[in-house]
Design a protein around this motif. Sequence first.
Motif, PDB file in Angstrom:
ATOM      1  N   MET A  77       1.157   5.370   0.419  1.00  0.00           N
ATOM      2  CA  MET A  77       0.588   6.620   0.917  1.00  0.00           C
ATOM      3  C   MET A  77       1.271   7.769   0.187  1.00  0.00           C
ATOM      4  O   MET A  77       2.460   8.011   0.394  1.00  0.00           O
ATOM      5  CB  MET A  77       0.831   6.735   2.418  1.00  0.00           C
ATOM      6  CG  MET A  77       0.302   5.556   3.201  1.00  0.00           C
ATOM      7  SD  MET A  77       0.876   5.582   4.917  1.00  0.00           S
ATOM      8  CE  MET A  77       0.014   7.037   5.504  1.00  0.00           C
TER       9      MET A  77
ATOM     10  N   MET B  75      -6.211   8.909  -2.303  1.00  0.00           N
ATOM     11  CA  MET B  75      -7.036   7.757  -1.948  1.00  0.00           C
ATOM     12  C   MET B  75      -7.720   7.234  -3.209  1.00  0.00           C
ATOM     13  O   MET B  75      -7.765   7.927  -4.229  1.00  0.00           O
ATOM     14  CB  MET B  75      -8.126   8.166  -0.937  1.00  0.00           C
ATOM     15  CG  MET B  75      -7.646   8.808   0.341  1.00  0.00           C
ATOM     16  SD  MET B  75      -6.806   7.681   1.461  1.00  0.00           S
ATOM     17  CE  MET B  75      -8.106   6.552   1.913  1.00  0.00           C
TER      18      MET B  75
ATOM     19  N   ALA C 204       5.443   5.356   1.915  1.00  0.00           N
ATOM     20  CA  ALA C 204       4.896   6.710   1.955  1.00  0.00           C
ATOM     21  C   ALA C 204       5.823   7.641   1.195  1.00  0.00           C
ATOM     22  O   ALA C 204       7.047   7.453   1.197  1.00  0.00           O
ATOM     23  CB  ALA C 204       4.745   7.183   3.393  1.00  0.00           C
TER      24      ALA C 204
ATOM     25  N   VAL D 282       0.880  -1.166   0.000  1.00  0.00           N
ATOM     26  CA  VAL D 282       0.000   0.000   0.000  1.00  0.00           C
ATOM     27  C   VAL D 282       0.916   1.213   0.000  1.00  0.00           C
ATOM     28  O   VAL D 282       1.991   1.204   0.606  1.00  0.00           O
ATOM     29  CB  VAL D 282      -1.000   0.050   1.174  1.00  0.00           C
ATOM     30  CG1 VAL D 282      -2.021  -1.047   1.075  1.00  0.00           C
ATOM     31  CG2 VAL D 282      -0.312   0.021   2.502  1.00  0.00           C
TER      32      VAL D 282
ATOM     33  N   LEU E  90      -4.032  13.477   1.042  1.00  0.00           N
ATOM     34  CA  LEU E  90      -3.548  12.114   0.833  1.00  0.00           C
ATOM     35  C   LEU E  90      -4.310  11.515  -0.338  1.00  0.00           C
ATOM     36  O   LEU E  90      -5.543  11.623  -0.406  1.00  0.00           O
ATOM     37  CB  LEU E  90      -3.784  11.284   2.103  1.00  0.00           C
ATOM     38  CG  LEU E  90      -3.331   9.836   2.095  1.00  0.00           C
ATOM     39  CD1 LEU E  90      -1.807   9.732   1.972  1.00  0.00           C
ATOM     40  CD2 LEU E  90      -3.798   9.137   3.372  1.00  0.00           C
TER      41      LEU E  90
ATOM     42  N   ILE F  60      -5.416   2.234   7.995  1.00  0.00           N
ATOM     43  CA  ILE F  60      -5.070   3.487   7.311  1.00  0.00           C
ATOM     44  C   ILE F  60      -4.830   4.580   8.350  1.00  0.00           C
ATOM     45  O   ILE F  60      -3.846   5.308   8.277  1.00  0.00           O
ATOM     46  CB  ILE F  60      -6.147   3.884   6.288  1.00  0.00           C
ATOM     47  CG1 ILE F  60      -6.177   2.863   5.137  1.00  0.00           C
ATOM     48  CG2 ILE F  60      -5.895   5.292   5.747  1.00  0.00           C
ATOM     49  CD1 ILE F  60      -7.318   3.051   4.157  1.00  0.00           C
TER      50      ILE F  60
ATOM     51  N   TYR G 176     -13.573   3.501   5.306  1.00  0.00           N
ATOM     52  CA  TYR G 176     -12.205   3.191   4.889  1.00  0.00           C
ATOM     53  C   TYR G 176     -11.895   1.706   5.041  1.00  0.00           C
ATOM     54  O   TYR G 176     -12.271   1.070   6.019  1.00  0.00           O
ATOM     55  CB  TYR G 176     -11.196   4.012   5.712  1.00  0.00           C
ATOM     56  CG  TYR G 176     -11.368   5.487   5.482  1.00  0.00           C
ATOM     57  CD1 TYR G 176     -10.823   6.105   4.358  1.00  0.00           C
ATOM     58  CD2 TYR G 176     -12.124   6.263   6.357  1.00  0.00           C
ATOM     59  CE1 TYR G 176     -11.012   7.460   4.122  1.00  0.00           C
ATOM     60  CE2 TYR G 176     -12.321   7.623   6.127  1.00  0.00           C
ATOM     61  CZ  TYR G 176     -11.764   8.206   5.006  1.00  0.00           C
ATOM     62  OH  TYR G 176     -11.954   9.533   4.767  1.00  0.00           O
TER      63      TYR G 176
ATOM     64  N   TYR H   9       1.281  11.713  -0.340  1.00  0.00           N
ATOM     65  CA  TYR H   9       0.860  13.018   0.153  1.00  0.00           C
ATOM     66  C   TYR H   9       1.172  14.068  -0.911  1.00  0.00           C
ATOM     67  O   TYR H   9       2.161  13.942  -1.634  1.00  0.00           O
ATOM     68  CB  TYR H   9       1.623  13.383   1.423  1.00  0.00           C
ATOM     69  CG  TYR H   9       1.254  12.534   2.616  1.00  0.00           C
ATOM     70  CD1 TYR H   9       0.309  12.980   3.536  1.00  0.00           C
ATOM     71  CD2 TYR H   9       1.851  11.296   2.832  1.00  0.00           C
ATOM     72  CE1 TYR H   9      -0.029  12.211   4.644  1.00  0.00           C
ATOM     73  CE2 TYR H   9       1.515  10.516   3.932  1.00  0.00           C
ATOM     74  CZ  TYR H   9       0.569  10.983   4.829  1.00  0.00           C
ATOM     75  OH  TYR H   9       0.239  10.213   5.915  1.00  0.00           O
TER      76      TYR H   9
ATOM     77  N   ASN I  33      -9.587   3.563   0.046  1.00  0.00           N
ATOM     78  CA  ASN I  33      -8.381   2.818   0.357  1.00  0.00           C
ATOM     79  C   ASN I  33      -7.180   3.573  -0.201  1.00  0.00           C
ATOM     80  O   ASN I  33      -7.321   4.532  -0.950  1.00  0.00           O
ATOM     81  CB  ASN I  33      -8.468   1.416  -0.261  1.00  0.00           C
ATOM     82  CG  ASN I  33      -7.539   0.420   0.388  1.00  0.00           C
ATOM     83  OD1 ASN I  33      -6.826   0.732   1.329  1.00  0.00           O
ATOM     84  ND2 ASN I  33      -7.548  -0.804  -0.120  1.00  0.00           N
ATOM     85  N   LEU I  34      -6.015   3.095   0.153  1.00  0.00           N
ATOM     86  CA  LEU I  34      -4.783   3.587  -0.435  1.00  0.00           C
ATOM     87  C   LEU I  34      -4.533   2.823  -1.726  1.00  0.00           C
ATOM     88  O   LEU I  34      -5.077   1.738  -1.935  1.00  0.00           O
ATOM     89  CB  LEU I  34      -3.621   3.382   0.531  1.00  0.00           C
ATOM     90  CG  LEU I  34      -3.767   4.112   1.865  1.00  0.00           C
ATOM     91  CD1 LEU I  34      -2.731   3.608   2.856  1.00  0.00           C
ATOM     92  CD2 LEU I  34      -3.652   5.606   1.680  1.00  0.00           C
TER      93      LEU I  34
END
Length: 136
Positions: free
Chosen positions: A8, A19, A84, A6, A17, A121, A115, A10, A32-33
């Motif tokens: 993330m 999604m 991330a 997954v 974020l 998350i 979510y 930004y 979800n991511l």
Amino acid sequence: MQGYNVIMIYNKDMDRLLMCKRRKEPYKGLSNLVGGKIEPGEHGMDAAYRELLEETGISKKDVTLHHVMDFTYYLQQCYVEVYAGRLKSSVIAAGDENELYWSDLGQNFFDMTLYAGEGNIGHMIEQVKMSGILQR
């Protein structure tokens, strides 16, 4: 054991974020991511950049990913690697696997009616905040 990731992502200002709204099970209809499967023999970081590009059009030149944590689910015989990154500049994310959108960070990411991931998350977001890794 099957591997997944997954990711993330930004925005540059660290106030949104990326999604996706899931179009299929598991978690159909939930946010979800982005992420996906790690292919056999594929390095985790390579898989993260590949999935990110496939699902969003965001490439390695747009973002530097950091391997933040892993989850191992022994009963389901799988593990999830969590990455991330903070965008270096504004990028238009586009993909057809799931509906993509930018969420502000004031949401309750622990809300399992909205979510995916049974609260994970929210946990991951808090870990990224605590680490300060994307603020550097």
